[in-house]
Design an enzyme around this catalytic site. Structure first.
Site, PDB file in Angstrom:
ATOM      1  N   CYS A  70      -5.368  -2.710   2.731  1.00 60.10           N
ATOM      2  CA  CYS A  70      -5.171  -2.643   4.174  1.00 60.10           C
ATOM      3  C   CYS A  70      -6.458  -2.844   4.973  1.00 60.10           C
ATOM      4  CB  CYS A  70      -4.475  -1.342   4.542  1.00 60.10           C
ATOM      5  SG  CYS A  70      -3.568  -1.485   6.129  1.00 60.10           S
TER       6      CYS A  70
ATOM      7  N   MET B 254       0.684  -2.731  14.553  1.00 62.46           N
ATOM      8  CA  MET B 254       0.140  -3.005  15.887  1.00 62.46           C
ATOM      9  C   MET B 254      -0.046  -4.486  16.193  1.00 62.46           C
ATOM     10  SD  MET B 254      -2.512   0.077  16.758  1.00 62.46           S
ATOM     11  CE  MET B 254      -3.747  -0.390  15.567  1.00 62.46           C
TER      12      MET B 254
ATOM     13  N   LYS C 113      -9.410   2.247  -1.945  1.00 61.46           N
ATOM     14  CA  LYS C 113      -9.655   1.744  -0.588  1.00 61.46           C
ATOM     15  C   LYS C 113     -11.016   2.212  -0.082  1.00 61.46           C
ATOM     16  CE  LYS C 113      -7.227   1.420   3.870  1.00 61.46           C
ATOM     17  NZ  LYS C 113      -5.982   1.838   4.572  1.00 61.46           N
TER      18      LYS C 113
ATOM     19  N   GLU D 121       0.841  -1.194   0.000  1.00 63.52           N
ATOM     20  CA  GLU D 121       0.000   0.000   0.000  1.00 63.52           C
ATOM     21  C   GLU D 121       0.884   1.255   0.000  1.00 63.52           C
ATOM     22  OE1 GLU D 121      -3.417   1.903   3.006  1.00 63.52           O
ATOM     23  OE2 GLU D 121      -2.017   0.372   3.731  1.00 63.52           O
TER      24      GLU D 121
END
Length: 581
Positions: free
Chosen positions: A150, A178, A118, A46
């Site tokens: 994503c 994360m 997206k 991305e």
């Protein structure tokens, strides 16, 4: 159409913010390396051409360009020369509207095949990007290719839309962060849609944000065929789209088993409004107050003997209530009757075993979710019954019948939720849980807890050997035998407590891995309990209430952030009667 296996490649790359020319030069080297090794489908991360962490439209304005445009032309030259297909992640500008998009372009030997903008932007992107609207599948000589960017993949609807269009390979390009990767969300989408997933993720540090790497190729059964942990690099694996076209999940032909007539709620925007006001509007079905509670899950192998199973259920219940004050206990599919493929032990509400369980729940003031074959109105159902302090609260009849049950059971057609002091509980049975639509609908109905009784053999968990990508504590980096659990992801994507009670076959190492999974995917250490592959039970404290003085829910199970961010206006194909063959 071409069905010969081909080589695919995923490129992992760390772009430098704003260094567009240099980024493209380095990407071209990596893509050409993959093409020279024979890769016919090559993905890049991305926003690979520019970097990701932009402040606003003004800052990113010099970086955006059209598709097709100057950047895609350079990759087209490679696609043409090597007769391959390339997915390029980049910021796009629409000339007609001047809107910017976070986009993925599919480039082939004859030019631009398609583009995906997206549709579900992450927190930083609304500062500069608009949300895209379409989820298309593109025909190529390699097979049918779908694109996601994503955070799109955190919403099961997006991948299901592609699957209903007979996708063979989902190319997912990301800037994932994360958590340790390959991410469980990625694996879920490959498995539940019976397709390959090519994952190009970036790595490195940008404006204080740490990206996770872990680019990989995931097979339709969830196996990680190839992976890059940290750093720039390329992972390769063979794609055989004949495997995608089997259309099976854990051995079940799920695309033939879909029940779109039961899915209209998928178009609902239940959590667009304050749920404390939305639920209970006009005094109808307000959410229970909720509270802190101890809930439990039991795992065992039901015998083909009602009396033996009844004794086991009673013993487990008495132990959990008397020793730990459990308030809700969930038992496996057909835990009482144990007749998975025949239904000959079916019970009705006047059966002695049902009367005994009713008295048990009333005496101990506990809620019990128990699987059984049920007789009702001359029909047999694969059912769950909810017993409680007031007696029998109700039952749920499985909507998505597995192959093994279709010879004796009648399919249900109504989702069931029950309000208790513990919270709003929704019921699911085994095969139902393979369909992301099922859990999503119960969440949209305001459930705090999904109680899933199951008899699933294997294929819904996966290990991780550990990662070298540095993560901030307490995000794990080490080896984990249950890094991926399909139903942990179900919990997080719906912001519910998911209680998964599975049968166990210790001798053949089948089934097991029951658990209680918390409502947030990216919270560590995880709020959960997991069992292994032996008869056992476990408990977990949960919290379903919000602060009483707050006008808006303060608890994620009531607020449901993941449902708030859905775009249901895109999802209409999910409720149409169509079968992927």
């Amino acid at each position: 159409m071409h069905t010969t296996p081909f080589l695919a490649a995923v490129v992992q790359f760390e772009p430098m913010l704003g260094a567009k020319s240099s980024n493209i030069d380095q990407l071209l080297i990596l893509v050409e390396e993959a093409a020279q090794k024979g890769a016919k489908l090559i993905t890049t991360p991305e926003m690979a051409t520019t970097g990701y962490c932009w402040y606003d439209r003004e800052e990113i304005a010099p970086m955006v360009e059209t598709i097709p445009g100057e950047s895609t032309a350079r990759f087209y030259e490679l696609a043409q020369r090597y007769q391959c297909y390339i997915v390029l992640g980049m910021p796009e500008v629409d000339i007609e509207t001047s809107l910017y998009y976070n986009s993925a372009a599919l480039i082939g030997p004859d030019g631009i095949i398609g583009c995906h903008r997206k549709s579900h932007p992450f927190i930083a992107e609304p500062k500069w990007a608009a949300a895209g609207e379409d989820h298309k599948v593109f025909d190529t000589p390699l097979g049918r290719i779908g694109l996601l960017v994503c955070m799109d993949i955190q919403f099961p609807e997006t991948a299901t839309l592609l699957a209903l269009e007979k996708v063979d390979v989902i190319c997912h390009i990301s800037n994932w962060l994360m958590e340790r990767t390959p991410a469980p969300f990625w694996i879920n989408r490959a498995v539940e849609n019976s397709c390959y997933l090519l994952e190009s993720n970036r790595w490195g540090l940008e404006r204080g944000v740490k990206f996770s790497g872990g680019s990989c190729i995931i097979e339709p059964d969830g196996n990680i065929a190839a992976v890059i942990d940290d750093g720039d690099g390329i992972a390769y694996a063979e794609i055989d789209i004949n495997r995608s076209r089997q259309g099976q999940v854990l051995g079940q032909p799920v695309f033939q088993q879909r029940r779109p007539e039961c899915y209209p709620l998928l178009m609902s925007d239940s959590f667009l409004w304050n749920p404390q006001k939305f639920f209970g509007l006009y005094g109808n079905k307000p959410l229970p107050d909720g509270k802190k509670s101890l809930i439990s899950v039991a795992q065992f192998s039901p015998a083909d003997n009602v009396d033996a199973n009844l004794v086991k259920i009673i013993n487990i219940t008495e132990s959990l209530v008397q020793k730990s004050s459990s308030e809700l206990i969930v038992f496996p599919e057909l835990a009482l009757t144990g007749d998975y493929s025949r239904g000959h032990n079916a019970q009705d509400r006047q059966s002695e075993a049902i009367i005994i369980l009713t008295k048990l729940a009333m005496k101990l003031r506990v809620y019990l979710v128990i699987g059984l074959s049920e007789k009702q109105d001359g029909k047999l159902y694969n059912s769950q019954m909810l017993f409680g302090p007031q007696g029998i609260e109700g039952s749920y009849h499985q909507i998505h019948l597995a192959i093994e049950q279709q010879s004796w059971a009648t399919a249900g057609n109504e989702w069931q939720t029950f309000d208790t002091p513990v919270g709003r509980i929704g019921l699911l049975l085994g095969n139902d849980a393979l369909f992301p639509e099922s859990s999503r609908i119960l969440a949209l109905m305001g459930c705090d807890i999904i109680a899933c009784s199951a008899a699933l053999k294997k294929g819904f968990t996966g290990e991780h050997l550990g990662s070298n990508v540095l993560q901030n504590y307490p995000i794990p980096m080490g080896a984990d035998p249950i890094h991926w659990h399909l139903f942990r992801t179900r919990a997080g994507e719906n912001n519910v407590y998911f209680v998964f009670a599975n049968t166990i076959d210790s001798e053949n190492k089948n089934g097991g891995y029951s658990g209680i999974f918390g409502p947030e995917t990216f919270t560590f250490p995880r709020s959960e309990r997991i069992l292994w592959q032996e008869e056992d039970y476990t408990s977990q404290q949960i919290d379903t209430h919000s602060l009483p003085e707050s006008a808006y829910p303060t608890n994620v199970v009531r607020r449901k952030d993941m449902l708030t961010m859905r775009h249901p206006s895109y999802y209409k194909p999910l409720i149409k009667k169509q079968i992927r063959s």
